[in-house]
Design a protein around this motif. Structure first.
Motif, short mmCIF file in Angstrom:
data_model
loop_
_atom_site.label_atom_id
_atom_site.label_comp_id
_atom_site.label_asym_id
_atom_site.label_seq_id
_atom_site.Cartn_x
_atom_site.Cartn_y
_atom_site.Cartn_z
N VAL A 43 -15.76 3.37 -37.80
CA VAL A 43 -15.42 2.10 -37.14
C VAL A 43 -14.24 2.40 -36.22
N TRP A 44 -14.37 2.02 -34.95
CA TRP A 44 -13.38 2.43 -33.95
C TRP A 44 -13.22 1.41 -32.85
N PHE A 45 -12.15 1.58 -32.08
CA PHE A 45 -11.90 0.73 -30.93
C PHE A 45 -11.16 1.55 -29.89
N LEU A 46 -11.08 1.02 -28.68
CA LEU A 46 -10.38 1.73 -27.61
C LEU A 46 -8.88 1.49 -27.70
N GLY A 64 -2.76 7.41 -18.54
CA GLY A 64 -3.46 6.41 -17.75
C GLY A 64 -4.92 6.30 -18.12
N LYS A 65 -5.27 6.76 -19.31
CA LYS A 65 -6.67 6.79 -19.76
C LYS A 65 -6.80 6.15 -21.14
N HIS A 66 -8.00 5.64 -21.37
CA HIS A 66 -8.33 5.16 -22.71
C HIS A 66 -8.54 6.33 -23.65
N GLY A 67 -8.51 6.03 -24.91
CA GLY A 67 -8.88 6.93 -25.98
C GLY A 67 -9.55 6.10 -27.05
N ILE A 68 -9.92 6.74 -28.11
CA ILE A 68 -10.54 6.06 -29.25
C ILE A 68 -9.54 6.07 -30.40
N TYR A 69 -9.39 4.92 -31.05
CA TYR A 69 -8.66 4.87 -32.31
C TYR A 69 -9.69 4.70 -33.41
#
Length: 155
Positions: free
Chosen positions: A64-67, A74-79
């Motif tokens: 289960v994850w979110f951005l 300056g970039k998204h990642g996954i948490y």
């Protein structure tokens, strides 16, 4: 079979979340309901995502994850909020497959990293993460504001 979760998976996802809470010595901490998961994962504007591994006709593992976002890159990642493989299915590569899928999602979308937390006493899981090349963020201390402190700050 590894795949994106669908609404029919919600009861099993919740079961795995409860299993994880029990493993993490917090069996009574889960307040989430199937309806909560449905709204978060499959509502009109979902901000939370899940992948599952099916084995033997049941959900054996979940991610289960979110951005998240790094102001430095300056970039998204996954948490990664939850990664859990039931004990009977461990050692079959399901946890690594789930993380590999998240890494693939990062590569396809230009995300820079995957972050997560692990309890300091959870040596088997730390060993698993180390084997994948993940590094602990020892210089960072996690903080949480919740319950009465959250309410007091909001007043």
């Amino acid at each position: 079979m590894l795949r994106r979760a669908n609404p029919l998976d919600l009861p099993e996802i919740l079961r795995r979340i409860r299993d994880l809470a029990e493993y993490e010595r917090e069996p009574d901490a889960v307040e989430t309901t199937v309806d909560d998961l449905d709204a978060a994962l499959f509502g009109p504007d979902p901000a939370v995502f899940a992948h599952v591994v099916e084995a033997g006709g049941r959900i054996a593992g979940i991610a289960v994850w979110f951005l998240n976002f790094s102001t430095w890159t300056g970039k998204h990642g996954i948490y990664l909020e939850d990664l859990y493989v039931d004990p009977a299915s461990r050692g079959a590569g399901y946890g690594a497959a789930l993380l590999r899928e998240l890494a693939r999602i990062c590569e396809v979308n230009g995300y820079q990293r995957i972050d997560w937390s692990v309890l300091k006493w959870n040596a088997p899981t730390i060993g698993f993460y180390d084997s994948l090349g993940a590094v602990p963020m020892d210089e960072w201390v996690g903080y949480r504001l919740s319950d009465t402190a959250l309410k007091a700050l909001s007043d």
